[in-house]
Design an enzyme around this catalytic site. Structure first.
Site, PDB file in Angstrom:
ATOM      1  N   HIS A 165       0.805  -1.228   0.000  1.00  0.00           N
ATOM      2  CA  HIS A 165       0.000   0.000   0.000  1.00  0.00           C
ATOM      3  C   HIS A 165       0.831   1.269   0.000  1.00  0.00           C
ATOM      4  O   HIS A 165       0.300   2.354  -0.206  1.00  0.00           O
ATOM      5  CB  HIS A 165      -0.930   0.001   1.222  1.00  0.00           C
ATOM      6  CG  HIS A 165      -2.050  -0.979   1.075  1.00  0.00           C
ATOM      7  ND1 HIS A 165      -3.294  -0.627   0.600  1.00  0.00           N
ATOM      8  CD2 HIS A 165      -2.107  -2.313   1.306  1.00  0.00           C
ATOM      9  CE1 HIS A 165      -4.064  -1.699   0.565  1.00  0.00           C
ATOM     10  NE2 HIS A 165      -3.366  -2.737   0.986  1.00  0.00           N
ATOM     11  N   ASP A 372       3.345   9.554  -1.050  1.00  0.00           N
ATOM     12  CA  ASP A 372       2.152   8.857  -0.566  1.00  0.00           C
ATOM     13  C   ASP A 372       1.862   7.712  -1.528  1.00  0.00           C
ATOM     14  O   ASP A 372       1.858   7.926  -2.744  1.00  0.00           O
ATOM     15  CB  ASP A 372       0.965   9.839  -0.544  1.00  0.00           C
ATOM     16  CG  ASP A 372       0.006   9.542   0.586  1.00  0.00           C
ATOM     17  OD1 ASP A 372      -0.018   8.389   1.052  1.00  0.00           O
ATOM     18  OD2 ASP A 372      -0.727  10.462   0.991  1.00  0.00           O
TER      19      ASP A 372
HETATM   20  C1  GDG Z   1      -1.929   3.947   3.380  1.00  0.00           C
HETATM   21  C2  GDG Z   1      -0.980   4.652   2.419  1.00  0.00           C
HETATM   22  C3  GDG Z   1      -2.761   4.599   0.679  1.00  0.00           C
HETATM   23  C4  GDG Z   1      -8.511  10.688   8.003  1.00  0.00           C
HETATM   24  N1  GDG Z   1      -8.900  11.517   8.980  1.00  0.00           N
HETATM   25  C5  GDG Z   1     -10.054  11.046   9.456  1.00  0.00           C
HETATM   26  C6  GDG Z   1     -10.389   9.895   8.764  1.00  0.00           C
HETATM   27  N2  GDG Z   1      -9.412   9.692   7.865  1.00  0.00           N
HETATM   28  C7  GDG Z   1      -9.384   8.587   6.876  1.00  0.00           C
HETATM   29  C8  GDG Z   1      -9.547   9.125   5.474  1.00  0.00           C
HETATM   30  C9  GDG Z   1      -8.907   8.030   4.638  1.00  0.00           C
HETATM   31  C10 GDG Z   1      -7.839   7.465   5.565  1.00  0.00           C
HETATM   32  O1  GDG Z   1      -8.123   7.940   6.879  1.00  0.00           O
HETATM   33  C11 GDG Z   1      -6.445   7.945   5.182  1.00  0.00           C
HETATM   34  O2  GDG Z   1      -6.069   7.261   4.029  1.00  0.00           O
HETATM   35  P1  GDG Z   1      -4.807   7.667   3.139  1.00  0.00           P
HETATM   36  O3  GDG Z   1      -4.838   6.920   1.867  1.00  0.00           O
HETATM   37  O4  GDG Z   1      -4.854   9.139   2.901  1.00  0.00           O
HETATM   38  O5  GDG Z   1      -3.479   7.379   4.006  1.00  0.00           O
HETATM   39  P2  GDG Z   1      -2.860   6.159   4.957  1.00  0.00           P
HETATM   40  O6  GDG Z   1      -3.713   5.917   6.133  1.00  0.00           O
HETATM   41  O7  GDG Z   1      -1.471   6.574   5.245  1.00  0.00           O
HETATM   42  O8  GDG Z   1      -2.860   4.821   4.066  1.00  0.00           O
HETATM   43  C12 GDG Z   1      -1.766   5.488   1.427  1.00  0.00           C
HETATM   44  C13 GDG Z   1      -3.582   3.766   1.642  1.00  0.00           C
HETATM   45  O9  GDG Z   1      -2.748   3.056   2.561  1.00  0.00           O
HETATM   46  C14 GDG Z   1      -4.429   2.743   0.885  1.00  0.00           C
HETATM   47  O10 GDG Z   1      -3.655   1.902   0.114  1.00  0.00           O
HETATM   48  O11 GDG Z   1      -3.625   5.441  -0.062  1.00  0.00           O
HETATM   49  O12 GDG Z   1      -0.899   6.100   0.513  1.00  0.00           O
HETATM   50  O13 GDG Z   1      -0.081   5.493   3.141  1.00  0.00           O
HETATM   51  O14 GDG Z   1      -9.821   7.041   4.315  1.00  0.00           O
HETATM   52  O15 GDG Z   1     -10.909   9.323   5.242  1.00  0.00           O
HETATM   53  N3  GDG Z   1     -11.523   9.202   9.005  1.00  0.00           N
HETATM   54  C15 GDG Z   1     -12.346   9.666   9.973  1.00  0.00           C
HETATM   55  N4  GDG Z   1     -12.066  10.756  10.707  1.00  0.00           N
HETATM   56  C16 GDG Z   1     -10.945  11.494  10.486  1.00  0.00           C
HETATM   57  O16 GDG Z   1     -10.710  12.481  11.164  1.00  0.00           O
HETATM   58  N5  GDG Z   1     -13.469   8.986  10.228  1.00  0.00           N
END
Ligand code: GDG
Length: 724
Positions: A165, A372
């Protein structure tokens, strides 16, 4: 058939409440929610850590019992294991390295020990549930060793997939890891290794080639027992969830409240976990520069920054947190007006509905990670805006930038560009905003998380089919018995053996691969049997074969049958003159000059370019360039170009190992025919022999041979066993 998803965390997490009782709640995050709602006919099981450390076996039992109802199988970990595996090797070694923060990468052998131990524990739990025919899908960098462990200790007939990921970094960075070889070998235990972008896949392929000396052909590599594939599967979001939620009454109410609160201010939203890879400080610098350059927007635009606490017990994270606090304080101190704050800062997470309401009302999303893997926030913003105007400013360093090319793409390190792009977004005509948002929406509505998972699993099933279709059967005890029985029952046997890669392993210099005494003893014993006709069929020149094996009672074929030796006499099978002219030799010399460690071998009937010792990347480039350059002159001169095991050969098409095999078969009425070889040129021989022949591919899988012997060192014991 079951689908066993193995991830660091289960979709349900357990926590203790104030009364020290367990409470279960859904784990957040795109991966668990996305995969948990995956529509599939397969029976779904999960293996993962349940989110809390248990104090006793009784507690473990209690939690296990509850989770097993949902087919969630917990892996219980101690505080120390969590520290070494999760905070240690996963988040202090792999995470910074894969995100190009080499300075934060910690090298600690205890972390590695913990990583190994926890991967092993996951394997043990998984093996309690995985059965023949199942599909196992391992998720992410915390479990890179797991595919190989399951492959080695699990049932034979299962399919293993792995998805990475986060970014897979360039080899130049990955190579610094002392455990680089174990990590890529671990991943190659999978049949399919998936990445968000082709860049990550390219880096992985390059790491395998350089670290393990493997050779990928486009997207796959042939291993001893099977073919492993790498491919790109950009992960999506649950589109309907984000697109529909703004219509929920409670979200609408929240949206109205927020609009009321922020008034006419244009809102720029950013949402991240606290992490140095997310570029939060660079973003703040960009916003400050925007305020400096465009004072006309003071009082009219605010940045709403949501930072979700994460890993803040790790030093580098708590330092980052302090710097963010300071920077925001600095901006607000300098620019705030009595009725306006430039940065609204929240250091906590929000309930889902509130987050969606924020997405829904924000005029712009500023997503500027320094690295990312994908970034789901960018996609969620586009979905939650529904058909309203809006602008997404997106870092080119996020995997999402490849699909979301209609965003305003920026380099997050370029503070001036961030500032001017915020300005551009604010000035963007509404029509243009609608056009871009609708293009992006269309893409993410189609490529959802469900679609992502389905594609991955379908591909895994296709690979299963391909590997099953390959008709080579491994030579195990039972198969060996059958071949042995046929051998013993026969009295006119033809045994054709390739030399390099079959009877002897490859050496750095071809002349060093002379036969060992034990090989000579086996060949001699095989040849002395009056029922046997033993032929060494090789691409080597006849002088070498003669000097190495000429004293044994063997038949031989050299240079792919251009020469053969029968009853002690060498016969030249082709016209006297060389089939190529100076034009070809010159091309080969030019390539050898430009390619360190490559060399030319000129035989009487074949010209060979060797690149065994050449750097993997350069070898691939030069091999393709050479073949391309040779195509025209060779077709003009009626020559054949053959791609072998780290060689390119040029020869007349009139003799091959296939034509030699046909000549041999026509010589007698054999009741046992066996041929062994490791190379593509040996496949010509397998094809030319009757279907009943025991055709054995050594080392790699084959679409042609009936049997497979997994590695060259096993050949001699196989031949011995045959004669026993
Ligand atoms: C890894 C990789 C890749 C955030 N703040 C709140 C909240 N969130 C949720 C978002 C989103 C998730 O968290 C963050 O997802 P990301 O993709 O931006 O980043 P990582 O967690 O680092 O994920 C990344 C991912 O895996 C999938 O393969 O995209 O690059 O690093 O869904 O909505 N959710 C809630 N409250 C918040 O304050 N409920």
């Amino acid at each position: 058939m079951k689908l066993l998803i193995i991830a660091n965390r289960l979709p349900l997490k357990v926590a203790r409440n104030k009364e020290n009782q367990f409470e279960f709640s859904r784990s957040e995050g795109g991966l668990t929610t996305g995969l948990d709602s995956l529509e599939t006919d397969l029976e779904k099981h999960w293996v993962g850590w349940p989110g809390a450390v248990m104090d006793s076996n009784e507690e473990e039992e209690q939690v296990r019992e509850h989770l097993e109802e949902f087919n969630f199988h917990p892996v219980f970990l101690s505080e120390e294991q969590l520290h070494l595996h999760y905070e240690g090797f996963s988040n202090s070694t792999l995470w910074p390295l894969c995100h190009y923060f080499n300075v934060y990468t910690e090298h600690n052998s205890d972390y590695w020990r913990g990583y190994l131990e926890v991967n092993r524990l996951f394997c043990e739990v998984a093996l309690q549930f995985v059965e023949e025919g199942d599909i196992v899908w391992v998720q992410d960098y915390q479990l890179m060793l797991l595919p190989k462990m399951i492959r080695q200790d699990g049932p034979a007939n299962i399919n293993i997939g792995y998805f990475h990921h986060i970014p897979f970094p360039t080899y130049e960075l990955f190579r610094v890891l002392p455990q680089r070889s174990e990590l890529v070998s671990g991943l190659l235990g999978a049949d399919l290794i998936g990445f968000h972008t082709h860049d990550y896949m390219r880096h992985f392929v390059s790491a395998c080639e350089r670290i393990l000396d493997l050779r990928f052909v486009l997207d796959h590599v042939t291993l001893n027992d099977r073919i492993a594939y790498a491919d790109v599967f950009p992960m999506g979001i649950n589109y309907t969830l984000y697109n529909d939620s703004p219509l929920l009454p409670e979200v609408q109410e929240m949206s109205l409240k927020l609009k009321d609160h922020y008034g006419d201010n244009k809102l720029i939203l950013s949402v991240d976990r606290l992490d140095y890879s997310k570029g939060i400080l660079h973003r703040l610098k960009g916003f400050r520069r925007f305020l400096e350059l465009y004072p006309e927007y003071h009082g009219k635009v605010s940045l709403v920054m949501i930072i979700v606490p994460s890993r803040d017990q790790v030093d580098s994270y708590s330092e980052l947190k302090n710097k963010i606090d300071e920077t925001i304080g600095g901006i607000n101190g300098e620019y705030s007006l009595l009725n306006w704050i430039p940065v609204h800062y929240f250091y906590h997470s929000f309930p889902f509905n509130e987050l969606v309401a924020m997405y829904h009302i924000a005029d712009m999303a500023l997503v500027t990670p320094l690295r990312d893997g994908m970034n789901l926030v960018a996609k969620e913003y586009v979905a939650a805006r529904r058909d309203n105007p809006g602008v997404l400013i997106l870092s080119e360093m996020a995997g999402a930038a490849i699909e979301l090319s209609d965003a305003l793409i920026i380099n997050p390190y370029d503070v001036e560009q961030v500032a001017s792009t915020i300005h551009e977004a604010l000035e963007m005509p509404e029509e243009e905003q609608l056009r871009r948002m609708s293009l992006m929406r269309r893409k993410i509505a189609k490529r959802t998380v469900n679609h992502w998972a389905q594609k991955f699993i379908n591909q895994l099933l296709t690979i299963r089919q391909n590997n099953e279709n390959s008709n080579s059967e491994q030579i195990d005890g039972h198969v060996l018995n059958n071949i042995h029985t046929a051998y013993k029952a026969a009295s006119r046997r033809l045994i054709v053996l390739d030399y390099d890669g079959t009877l002897m392993g490859f050496k750095r210099r071809p002349e060093d691969a002379f036969p060992t005494e034990s090989l000579r003893a086996i060949l001699s014993k095989l040849a002395v049997d009056p029922f046997n006709k033993v032929v060494i069929s090789s691409g080597r020149d006849h002088q070498t074969l003669e000097s190495w094996l000429g004293d044994l009672d063997l038949s031989m074929a050299a240079e792919h049958g251009a020469y053969y030796k029968e009853a002690g006499e060498w016969v030249r099978n082709i016209p006297e003159e060389k089939p190529w002219n100076d034009e070809i030799t010159q091309i080969l010399h030019e390539f050898t000059d430009r390619t360190p460690k490559s060399m030319i071998e000129e035989k009487e009937t074949t010209l060979v370019w060797h690149y065994r010792n050449v750097d993997a990347w350069l070898a691939t480039l030069r091999e393709q360039q050479l073949v391309e350059t040779l195509i025209e002159p060779c077709s003009r001169q009626g020559l054949q170009i053959m791609r072998g095991n780290k060689i390119v050969e040029i020869k007349s098409p009139n003799h091959t190992k296939g034509s030699e095999a046909r000549r041999l078969i026509a010589m007698d009425n054999y009741d046992f025919v066996m041929a062994m070889g490791d190379d593509t040129t040996d496949e010509d021989m397998f094809r030319a022999l009757p279907e009943s022949a025991f055709t054995i591919k050594v080392g790699r899988m084959s679409q042609v041979a009936r049997f497979n012997l997994s590695s060259q060192p096993k050949v001699l014991s196989f031949l011995k066993a045959l004669m026993a």
